[in-house]
Motif scaffolding. Structure first.
Motif, PDB file in Angstrom:
ATOM      1  N   LYS A  35       0.857  -1.047  -0.105  1.00  6.51           N
ATOM      2  CA  LYS A  35       0.096   0.053   0.141  1.00  6.51           C
ATOM      3  C   LYS A  35       0.842   1.111  -0.065  1.00  6.51           C
ATOM      4  O   LYS A  35       0.583   2.371  -0.796  1.00  6.51           O
ATOM      5  CB  LYS A  35      -0.888  -0.150   1.206  1.00  6.51           C
ATOM      6  CG  LYS A  35      -2.289   0.887   0.940  1.00  6.51           C
ATOM      7  CD  LYS A  35      -3.022   0.283   2.220  1.00  6.51           C
ATOM      8  CE  LYS A  35      -4.157   1.467   2.267  1.00  6.51           C
ATOM      9  NZ  LYS A  35      -4.957   1.640   3.332  1.00  6.51           N
ATOM     10  N   ALA A  36       1.958   1.214   0.645  1.00  3.16           N
ATOM     11  CA  ALA A  36       2.858   2.325   0.759  1.00  3.16           C
ATOM     12  C   ALA A  36       3.621   2.561  -0.392  1.00  3.16           C
ATOM     13  O   ALA A  36       3.574   3.654  -0.943  1.00  3.16           O
ATOM     14  CB  ALA A  36       4.011   2.099   1.715  1.00  3.16           C
ATOM     15  N   LEU A  37       3.674   1.558  -1.360  1.00  2.00           N
ATOM     16  CA  LEU A  37       4.184   1.527  -2.800  1.00  2.00           C
ATOM     17  C   LEU A  37       3.334   2.280  -3.491  1.00  2.00           C
ATOM     18  O   LEU A  37       3.539   3.432  -4.246  1.00  2.00           O
ATOM     19  CB  LEU A  37       4.660   0.041  -3.144  1.00  2.00           C
ATOM     20  CG  LEU A  37       5.131   0.105  -4.639  1.00  2.00           C
ATOM     21  CD1 LEU A  37       6.657   0.237  -4.872  1.00  2.00           C
ATOM     22  CD2 LEU A  37       4.825  -1.463  -5.221  1.00  2.00           C
ATOM     23  N   LEU A  38       1.925   1.792  -3.517  1.00  2.00           N
ATOM     24  CA  LEU A  38       1.019   2.504  -4.208  1.00  2.00           C
ATOM     25  C   LEU A  38       0.901   4.070  -3.765  1.00  2.00           C
ATOM     26  O   LEU A  38       0.616   4.777  -4.700  1.00  2.00           O
ATOM     27  CB  LEU A  38      -0.476   2.036  -3.993  1.00  2.00           C
ATOM     28  CG  LEU A  38      -0.495   0.382  -4.364  1.00  2.00           C
ATOM     29  CD1 LEU A  38      -1.870  -0.058  -4.055  1.00  2.00           C
ATOM     30  CD2 LEU A  38      -0.305   0.244  -5.839  1.00  2.00           C
ATOM     31  N   LYS A  39       0.828   4.157  -2.639  1.00  5.58           N
ATOM     32  CA  LYS A  39       0.872   5.690  -2.102  1.00  5.58           C
ATOM     33  C   LYS A  39       1.971   6.686  -2.749  1.00  5.58           C
ATOM     34  O   LYS A  39       1.554   7.801  -2.989  1.00  5.58           O
ATOM     35  CB  LYS A  39       0.947   5.646  -0.580  1.00  5.58           C
ATOM     36  CG  LYS A  39       1.031   6.973   0.175  1.00  5.58           C
ATOM     37  CD  LYS A  39      -0.508   7.414   0.059  1.00  5.58           C
ATOM     38  CE  LYS A  39      -0.508   8.920   1.050  1.00  5.58           C
ATOM     39  NZ  LYS A  39       0.316  10.026   0.765  1.00  5.58           N
ATOM     40  N   GLY A  40       3.312   6.125  -2.848  1.00  2.00           N
ATOM     41  CA  GLY A  40       4.194   6.771  -3.356  1.00  2.00           C
ATOM     42  C   GLY A  40       4.026   7.214  -4.592  1.00  2.00           C
ATOM     43  O   GLY A  40       4.011   8.535  -5.233  1.00  2.00           O
ATOM     44  N   ALA A  41       3.381   6.288  -5.496  1.00  4.87           N
ATOM     45  CA  ALA A  41       3.004   6.470  -6.793  1.00  4.87           C
ATOM     46  C   ALA A  41       1.920   7.577  -6.813  1.00  4.87           C
ATOM     47  O   ALA A  41       1.804   8.368  -7.731  1.00  4.87           O
ATOM     48  CB  ALA A  41       2.821   5.131  -7.434  1.00  4.87           C
ATOM     49  N   PHE A  42       0.940   7.504  -6.123  1.00  2.00           N
ATOM     50  CA  PHE A  42      -0.233   8.422  -6.110  1.00  2.00           C
ATOM     51  C   PHE A  42       0.088   9.824  -5.904  1.00  2.00           C
ATOM     52  O   PHE A  42      -0.206  10.680  -6.433  1.00  2.00           O
ATOM     53  CB  PHE A  42      -1.245   7.885  -4.972  1.00  2.00           C
ATOM     54  CG  PHE A  42      -2.160   8.754  -4.793  1.00  2.00           C
ATOM     55  CD1 PHE A  42      -3.334   9.137  -5.610  1.00  2.00           C
ATOM     56  CD2 PHE A  42      -2.236   9.515  -3.511  1.00  2.00           C
ATOM     57  CE1 PHE A  42      -4.339  10.074  -5.264  1.00  2.00           C
ATOM     58  CE2 PHE A  42      -3.526  10.200  -3.061  1.00  2.00           C
ATOM     59  CZ  PHE A  42      -4.201  10.539  -3.978  1.00  2.00           C
TER      60      PHE A  42
END
Ligand code: F6P
Length: 543
Positions: free
Chosen positions: A285-292
């Motif tokens: 989820k943190a990976l996704l958040k960085g991209a978001f």
């Protein structure tokens, strides 16, 4: 490139002629604010582009180029879910997979967020259960997960799982991609069927390499555990649910995605399942958040302060104005050792195109060759050419300020090498400097004159540096998304469709025709002399 953009490129070319009479060192000396002026910061990530051979006017003209090429309008169209991948009739919306705004994302009049969150929640539940041993083989937890995929269905998961190795605390991850049976064979030779979970990752579920490897893995499993084991030991990630069912994967263990997720942009989708099992749902989820976060920045920051926009424009300067043919990616991080390969697909499959959006031939150079290796390894292999070769190769350096493990002074040495290389590329060493160094070492005047030209570094070789606190899941997400948007912007300026990949088809088609010939089931038929000669030689050599 549209004609208004070409006109600005002509201005940029004249500007370059005048500008490059001065060295980069002279430009630094003339402008004490150069580092501040030509660097941007976002969420702890510093992007220093001051060591490129540019000045204020270059940036001014490049921003004008972005505007006339329609970057802002295409960015709006991208996020509005328009079918910008028009040769395949699809929207491009991998950003929906990492959308954490709570706002709807509309594609063809449908809010896709319900579907996205639904799959994400199933992935989380499944990964947790695998990690806790609640979903297991017959009576033992899965110790090993083998992702079978290729291209975007392999490079993303491999790159991310390597990059986030310090976060991997689940079952051991393995990746099989190559049709060469050695890949699967070597991977399986160390594995126990009873504790191995296979994840077949393929958007289409028809890719020859993946399906061949998947069928062989299936046979290996069935031989050891029987047919009934397939439903337990196989999961599938695909848009093609008919094919996953035919293969024998249950719907419970199938995780779907959608045609608006391109293969090379699919790490954010169900294709990331192996990574999620390895690092856990929270880190994913943190990976996704960085991209978001980068998606937000890309949409809202003014063009001149917009990191992916500036990255793209620097790349255009190098490719179209300076005519540099390649771009090297140099992560000073062993964990990022597959990052250059990942970017190679992302960039070259997106922008390796020779046809404009209106079907006419491209009137300018498009995507560069992208390549690279981690530092410091590359220093002892190909940096000779970077420093003294006849081609100028712009470099992207990537560096974390702190490492995860800290044995001795390894990290300080890594940092020193990274900074030294970008400095050396820029400052070079003149003939006069070399001669006086040689004389100071006691060489005769004659020997110094003879040897000196070989030790000259021309300098003025451009680079950008990405410096960040630590390679965390969030930071990795940011880095990937920055490059994704960079590539998108370059495609707009080149007026090409960055989201199809027709160039991979002809080879597949011919391989399909040749396979029965190689198997001895059909005659070769009429081919060029080289292909016929190679085939005859192959037959003579035997298997
Ligand atoms: O052949 C190229 C390609 O289509 C890539 O774009 C893609 O990432 C890869 O093959 C794998 O495709 P799939 O996920 O459908 O197996």
């Amino acid at each position: 490139m549209i004609s208004a953009a070409s006109a600005i490129c002509a201005k940029l070319s004249s500007h370059r002629e005048a500008l490059h009479r001065y060295s980069m060192q002279e430009l630094f000396a003339r402008d004490p604010d150069r580092f501040v002026r030509f660097s941007l910061e976002f969420e702890g990530l510093l992007f220093d582009y001051s060591k490129n051979h540019i000045d204020k006017n270059t940036v001014h003209l490049l921003l004008e180029l972005a505007r006339v090429a329609g970057v802002e309008d295409m960015r709006r169209a991208l996020f509005a879910g328009e079918h910008i991948n028009f040769t395949e009739g699809r929207a491009v919306m991998h950003m929906a997979l990492r959308n954490q705004s709570g706002r709807p994302v509309m594609i063809d009049g449908h809010n896709v967020m319900g579907d996205v969150i639904g799959v994400l929640e199933r992935m989380q539940k499944f990964s947790k259960a695998i990690r806790r041993g609640e979903i297991s083989g017959r009576d033992e937890p899965f110790t090993d997960v083998v992702n079978i995929g290729i291209g975007g269905s392999d490079l993303g998961p491999v790159m991310v799982s390597e990059a986030l190795h310090p976060y991997c605390d689940g079952p051991t991850l393995h990746f099989v991609s190559n049709i060469d049976g050695a890949d699967l064979h070597d991977t399986l030779s160390d594995l126990n069927p009873a504790t191995t979970l296979f994840i077949v990752a393929s958007k289409t579920f028809t890719t020859q390499e993946t399906m061949t490897n998947a069928r062989s893995a299936r046979a290996w499993l069935v031989e050891a555990l029987g047919e009934a084991a397939v439903t337990v030991h196989f999961a599938a990630l695909s848009t093609n649910l008919t094919a996953t069912r035919e293969f024998g994967v249950t719907d419970d263990q199938t995780f779907g995605f959608w045609d608006w997720v391109g293969g090379r942009y699919s790490i954010w989708s169900a294709i990331g399942l192996s990574v999620m099992i390895g690092i856990g749902p929270e880190n994913f989820k943190a990976l996704l958040k960085g991209a978001f976060d980068v998606d937000q920045h890309f949409q809202s920051a003014p063009l001149g302060e917009n990191i992916p926009v500036v990255m793209a424009l620097i790349g255009i300067w190098h490719r179209n104005i300076c005519n540099y043919p390649t771009q090297v990616i140099l992560p000073y991080a062993q964990h990022l050792h597959r990052f250059p390969a990942y970017l190679q697909q992302l960039d070259m499959e997106s922008n390796g195109k020779h046809t404009c959006r209106d079907g006419t031939p491209a009137n300018c150079a498009t995507g560069p060759v992208v390549w690279g290796e981690p530092g410091t390894n590359g220093q002892h292999a190909f940096y000779q050419l970077l420093h003294q070769g006849t081609d100028i190769i712009p470099a992207d350096f990537l560096l974390a300020a702190s490492s995860h493990g800290k044995p001795g002074d390894h990290h300080e040495k890594l940092v020193a090498n990274c900074f030294a290389q970008s400095e050396a590329l820029m400052i070079g060493k003149s003939l006069e400097q070399v001669k006086s160094e040689l004389l100071a070492k006691g060489l005769s005047g004659e020997d110094a004159v003879r040897l000196a030209p070989h030790k000259v570094f021309p300098g003025n070789r451009p680079s950008s540096t990405f410096l960040f606190p630590k390679l965390t899941p969030g930071m990795l997400g940011r880095l990937i998304a920055l490059y994704e948007h960079k590539i998108f912007i370059q495609g707009i300026i080149w007026d090409i469709n960055s989201f199809d990949q027709w160039g991979v088809e002809l080879g597949k088609e011919l391989a399909g025709q040749l396979l029965p010939v190689v198997k001895g089931e059909e005659p070769l038929g009429k081919k060029d002399a080289s292909t016929s000669g190679l085939f005859a030689h192959y037959q003579a050599l035997g298997d």
